[in-house]
Design a protein around this motif. Sequence first.
Motif, PDB file in Angstrom:
ATOM      1  N   ASP A  98     -21.955  -6.430   1.503  1.00  0.00           N
ATOM      2  CA  ASP A  98     -21.422  -5.273   2.697  1.00  0.00           C
ATOM      3  C   ASP A  98     -20.241  -4.957   3.588  1.00  0.00           C
ATOM      4  OD1 ASP A  98     -22.421  -3.684  -0.166  1.00  0.00           O
ATOM      5  OD2 ASP A  98     -24.575  -3.606   0.775  1.00  0.00           O
ATOM      6  N   CYS A  99     -19.476  -4.142   3.939  1.00  0.00           N
ATOM      7  CA  CYS A  99     -18.837  -3.896   5.808  1.00  0.00           C
ATOM      8  C   CYS A  99     -19.488  -2.180   5.846  1.00  0.00           C
ATOM      9  CB  CYS A  99     -17.698  -4.865   5.234  1.00  0.00           C
ATOM     10  SG  CYS A  99     -17.688  -6.072   5.074  1.00  0.00           S
ATOM     11  N   ARG A 100     -18.805  -2.329   7.110  1.00  0.00           N
ATOM     12  CA  ARG A 100     -18.792  -1.156   7.494  1.00  0.00           C
ATOM     13  C   ARG A 100     -18.032  -0.110   6.847  1.00  0.00           C
ATOM     14  NH1 ARG A 100     -18.367  -3.545  12.695  1.00  0.00           N
ATOM     15  NH2 ARG A 100     -15.988  -3.143  12.044  1.00  0.00           N
ATOM     16  N   SER A 101     -17.373  -0.418   5.803  1.00  0.00           N
ATOM     17  CA  SER A 101     -16.249   0.022   5.174  1.00  0.00           C
ATOM     18  C   SER A 101     -16.906   0.204   3.728  1.00  0.00           C
ATOM     19  CB  SER A 101     -14.991  -0.205   5.331  1.00  0.00           C
ATOM     20  OG  SER A 101     -14.926  -1.493   4.383  1.00  0.00           O
ATOM     21  N   GLY A 102     -17.819  -0.242   3.418  1.00  0.00           N
ATOM     22  CA  GLY A 102     -18.277  -0.366   1.942  1.00  0.00           C
ATOM     23  C   GLY A 102     -18.742  -1.966   1.690  1.00  0.00           C
ATOM     24  N   ARG A 103     -19.004  -1.805   0.042  1.00  0.00           N
ATOM     25  CA  ARG A 103     -18.452  -2.675  -0.774  1.00  0.00           C
ATOM     26  C   ARG A 103     -17.067  -3.881  -0.467  1.00  0.00           C
ATOM     27  NH1 ARG A 103     -19.032  -3.273  -6.891  1.00  0.00           N
ATOM     28  NH2 ARG A 103     -19.653  -5.555  -7.358  1.00  0.00           N
ATOM     29  N   VAL A 104     -17.212  -4.952  -0.271  1.00  0.00           N
ATOM     30  CA  VAL A 104     -16.122  -5.287  -0.512  1.00  0.00           C
ATOM     31  C   VAL A 104     -15.855  -6.556  -1.225  1.00  0.00           C
ATOM     32  CG1 VAL A 104     -14.165  -6.966   1.245  1.00  0.00           C
ATOM     33  CG2 VAL A 104     -15.355  -4.865   2.418  1.00  0.00           C
ATOM     34  N   ARG A 134       9.013 -22.437  -5.160  1.00  0.00           N
ATOM     35  CA  ARG A 134       8.949 -21.012  -5.082  1.00  0.00           C
ATOM     36  C   ARG A 134       9.016 -20.080  -6.680  1.00  0.00           C
ATOM     37  NH1 ARG A 134      10.738 -21.630  -0.097  1.00  0.00           N
ATOM     38  NH2 ARG A 134      10.917 -20.114   1.194  1.00  0.00           N
ATOM     39  N   GLY A 135       7.521 -21.141  -7.715  1.00  0.00           N
ATOM     40  CA  GLY A 135       7.642 -21.239  -8.991  1.00  0.00           C
ATOM     41  C   GLY A 135       6.327 -20.269  -8.795  1.00  0.00           C
ATOM     42  N   ARG A 136       5.969 -20.039 -10.257  1.00  0.00           N
ATOM     43  CA  ARG A 136       5.158 -19.286 -10.288  1.00  0.00           C
ATOM     44  C   ARG A 136       3.945 -19.385  -9.653  1.00  0.00           C
ATOM     45  NH1 ARG A 136       0.753 -19.857 -14.493  1.00  0.00           N
ATOM     46  NH2 ARG A 136       1.329 -21.946 -14.779  1.00  0.00           N
ATOM     47  N   ALA A 137       3.006 -18.293  -9.095  1.00  0.00           N
ATOM     48  CA  ALA A 137       1.725 -19.034  -8.249  1.00  0.00           C
ATOM     49  C   ALA A 137       0.508 -19.517  -8.437  1.00  0.00           C
ATOM     50  CB  ALA A 137       1.237 -17.239  -7.916  1.00  0.00           C
ATOM     51  N   SER A 138       0.331 -20.249  -7.715  1.00  0.00           N
ATOM     52  CA  SER A 138      -0.507 -21.481  -8.606  1.00  0.00           C
ATOM     53  C   SER A 138      -2.124 -20.995  -7.919  1.00  0.00           C
ATOM     54  CB  SER A 138      -0.701 -22.167  -7.737  1.00  0.00           C
ATOM     55  OG  SER A 138       0.314 -23.285  -7.933  1.00  0.00           O
ATOM     56  N   VAL A 139      -2.496 -20.468  -7.056  1.00  0.00           N
ATOM     57  CA  VAL A 139      -3.738 -19.782  -7.071  1.00  0.00           C
ATOM     58  C   VAL A 139      -3.324 -18.189  -5.798  1.00  0.00           C
ATOM     59  CG1 VAL A 139      -3.392 -20.595  -4.584  1.00  0.00           C
ATOM     60  CG2 VAL A 139      -5.856 -20.365  -5.051  1.00  0.00           C
ATOM     61  N   ARG A 140      -4.455 -17.168  -5.787  1.00  0.00           N
ATOM     62  CA  ARG A 140      -4.867 -15.914  -5.720  1.00  0.00           C
ATOM     63  C   ARG A 140      -5.900 -15.723  -5.243  1.00  0.00           C
ATOM     64  NH1 ARG A 140      -3.932 -12.766  -9.877  1.00  0.00           N
ATOM     65  NH2 ARG A 140      -1.158 -12.936 -10.364  1.00  0.00           N
ATOM     66  N   PHE A 141      -5.430 -15.268  -3.421  1.00  0.00           N
ATOM     67  CA  PHE A 141      -6.640 -14.981  -3.004  1.00  0.00           C
ATOM     68  C   PHE A 141      -6.493 -13.009  -2.854  1.00  0.00           C
ATOM     69  CE2 PHE A 141      -4.415 -19.003  -1.642  1.00  0.00           C
ATOM     70  CZ  PHE A 141      -5.766 -19.368  -1.832  1.00  0.00           C
ATOM     71  N   THR A 142      -7.328 -12.921  -3.551  1.00  0.00           N
ATOM     72  CA  THR A 142      -7.730 -10.886  -3.126  1.00  0.00           C
ATOM     73  C   THR A 142      -8.765 -10.828  -2.820  1.00  0.00           C
ATOM     74  OG1 THR A 142      -6.780 -11.237  -5.798  1.00  0.00           O
ATOM     75  CG2 THR A 142      -7.659  -8.904  -4.463  1.00  0.00           C
ATOM     76  N   THR A 143      -8.783  -9.726  -1.491  1.00  0.00           N
ATOM     77  CA  THR A 143      -9.677  -8.958  -1.303  1.00  0.00           C
ATOM     78  C   THR A 143      -9.766  -7.694  -1.021  1.00  0.00           C
ATOM     79  OG1 THR A 143      -9.980 -10.388   0.633  1.00  0.00           O
ATOM     80  CG2 THR A 143     -11.135  -8.464   1.101  1.00  0.00           C
ATOM     81  N   VAL A 144     -10.018  -6.878  -1.967  1.00  0.00           N
ATOM     82  CA  VAL A 144     -10.430  -5.570  -2.404  1.00  0.00           C
ATOM     83  C   VAL A 144     -11.503  -4.893  -1.038  1.00  0.00           C
ATOM     84  CG1 VAL A 144     -11.373  -3.852  -4.185  1.00  0.00           C
ATOM     85  CG2 VAL A 144     -10.067  -6.175  -4.536  1.00  0.00           C
ATOM     86  N   PRO A 178       0.634  -1.325  -0.246  1.00  0.00           N
ATOM     87  CA  PRO A 178      -0.204   0.082  -0.146  1.00  0.00           C
ATOM     88  C   PRO A 178       0.520   1.052   0.143  1.00  0.00           C
ATOM     89  CG  PRO A 178      -0.693  -1.126   1.663  1.00  0.00           C
ATOM     90  CD  PRO A 178       0.221  -2.336   0.880  1.00  0.00           C
ATOM     91  N   LEU A 179       0.201   2.364  -0.363  1.00  0.00           N
ATOM     92  CA  LEU A 179       1.166   3.862  -0.538  1.00  0.00           C
ATOM     93  C   LEU A 179       1.011   4.862   0.399  1.00  0.00           C
ATOM     94  CD1 LEU A 179      -0.122   5.136  -3.588  1.00  0.00           C
ATOM     95  CD2 LEU A 179       2.030   3.686  -4.189  1.00  0.00           C
ATOM     96  N   GLY A 180      -0.005   3.742   1.207  1.00  0.00           N
ATOM     97  CA  GLY A 180       0.325   4.782   2.521  1.00  0.00           C
ATOM     98  C   GLY A 180      -1.343   4.888   2.804  1.00  0.00           C
ATOM     99  N   GLU A 181      -1.653   5.388   4.384  1.00  0.00           N
ATOM    100  CA  GLU A 181      -2.368   5.792   5.101  1.00  0.00           C
ATOM    101  C   GLU A 181      -2.841   7.309   4.086  1.00  0.00           C
ATOM    102  OE1 GLU A 181      -4.932   7.458   8.923  1.00  0.00           O
ATOM    103  OE2 GLU A 181      -2.346   6.913   9.264  1.00  0.00           O
ATOM    104  N   GLY A 241      -3.986  -1.881   5.966  1.00  0.00           N
ATOM    105  CA  GLY A 241      -4.495  -0.008   5.461  1.00  0.00           C
ATOM    106  C   GLY A 241      -4.479   0.219   4.213  1.00  0.00           C
ATOM    107  N   GLY A 242      -4.386  -1.351   2.840  1.00  0.00           N
ATOM    108  CA  GLY A 242      -4.249  -0.561   1.610  1.00  0.00           C
ATOM    109  C   GLY A 242      -5.452  -1.001   1.249  1.00  0.00           C
ATOM    110  N   PRO A 243      -5.806  -0.509  -0.392  1.00  0.00           N
ATOM    111  CA  PRO A 243      -6.889  -0.845  -1.234  1.00  0.00           C
ATOM    112  C   PRO A 243      -7.468  -2.339  -1.052  1.00  0.00           C
ATOM    113  CG  PRO A 243      -5.434   0.345  -2.299  1.00  0.00           C
ATOM    114  CD  PRO A 243      -4.664  -0.184  -1.410  1.00  0.00           C
ATOM    115  N   ALA A 244      -6.246  -2.997  -1.322  1.00  0.00           N
ATOM    116  CA  ALA A 244      -6.642  -4.580  -1.435  1.00  0.00           C
ATOM    117  C   ALA A 244      -5.588  -5.544  -0.915  1.00  0.00           C
ATOM    118  CB  ALA A 244      -6.428  -4.867  -2.790  1.00  0.00           C
TER     119      ALA A 244
END
Length: 389
Positions: A339-345, A290-300, A155-158, A278-281
């Motif tokens: 929907d969470c307190r911060s908005g859509r997730v 330690r090869g190419r990623a097999s699965v990715r988990f993302t929370t926006v 994240p870039l910061g607060e 604390g970033g957007p995602a």
Amino acid sequence: MPGESPRQGTETAAGNTGPAPVRRSRLGRFLRNRTVRTVTVAGLVGALLGAGVVAWRTDTLPLVGPRPCWDSLDGSAMTALFGDRRTEVEEQSLRPDPEGQRLAYGQCRITGYGEVRGEERAARQVTVHVRRLDATFGTDSRTWPAEFLAANMAPLGEGLPGMASGMRAWIALPQSCTGGGDSGPAVVDAGRGHASLDLDSAYDPAERSALASAVVAVANGVMRDFDCSGAYPAPGELADPVDWTDADPRAFCGIEGFVLPDRHRKSLTTTRTVAGDGGPARVCEGTYGRGRASVRFTTVVEPLTANVFTRDLFDGGPYLRGTKGRGTLGTTRAVYEKDCRSGRVVFMVEQLKSADSRYRYTRDLLPAYVAAEAERIGCGPEKVTLPKE
């Protein structure tokens, strides 16, 4: 190819620093400057940039006119990005949003040249975009997140809705400035090199800091062009880069309560996760070794950025139901929103390698991931019900 110029007009120069006259039109200011009035703007048409391109070199004329990328990047920014290399700039003037929003679209390409075996060649290239991401047709829901929502970023910061690595950086422009409603975010993003190459420089703090500072500076310049009030602060010190580490199957991706099923523990032995909180995602990738990623988990958690995945929630596959949310389940991508307190997730699991029956990551891991992540961000409890096979 880097180093091949699409210019057809006369090449002139502008430097990286110096006072900028106060006027609304950057392109108009450039044209009225006596030193550079001979630049042929309309004729600078290239396969990459199209019409409306201004091009110049930094070593051929005195320091005059606007700075690179819509008068945003000063000498210190250019030095951080390119060192002492000679640079050439090709800049597309910002164009109005065809849908009538306040956003303008544009592209800026800067190429740094260095000497290789006695011959000057293109050594580094940074491309900056100003664009609104599509939330209607799904055209930006795959490639853009793969490049700009990656686990080697921080994240870039607060107060800064963006992220950066040594290869890619982005920041969302304020909706109060650009409009947009339920559309995707208006972003400034910058990249160098091929996103799929997991180079050491992606983890280099100096490279990452240079790109992070550049996108924030350009975003502030774009907001000035829109006559928007306020500006983003400069990024602070970003969290240390995170490389592959041994996975904890009882708290996979560092998430308490996210237990990896036994059948996947031999195929997912290492993880790497976005540095800092604390970033957007938040993004975590898992793989074997330690090869190419097999699965990715993302929370926006940034609601406007979450809009990029709207189409997946309607056309991504069989529907998912949950305690308070909904989503779709596909072979290579499962997407869930609430929907969470911060908005859509938005919570997302992507299968990046083989989709055979032994590795059904989307179906096997989404419910546990959503439940654990919802608790982690204070948005639980949440239980996902899978459709019948």
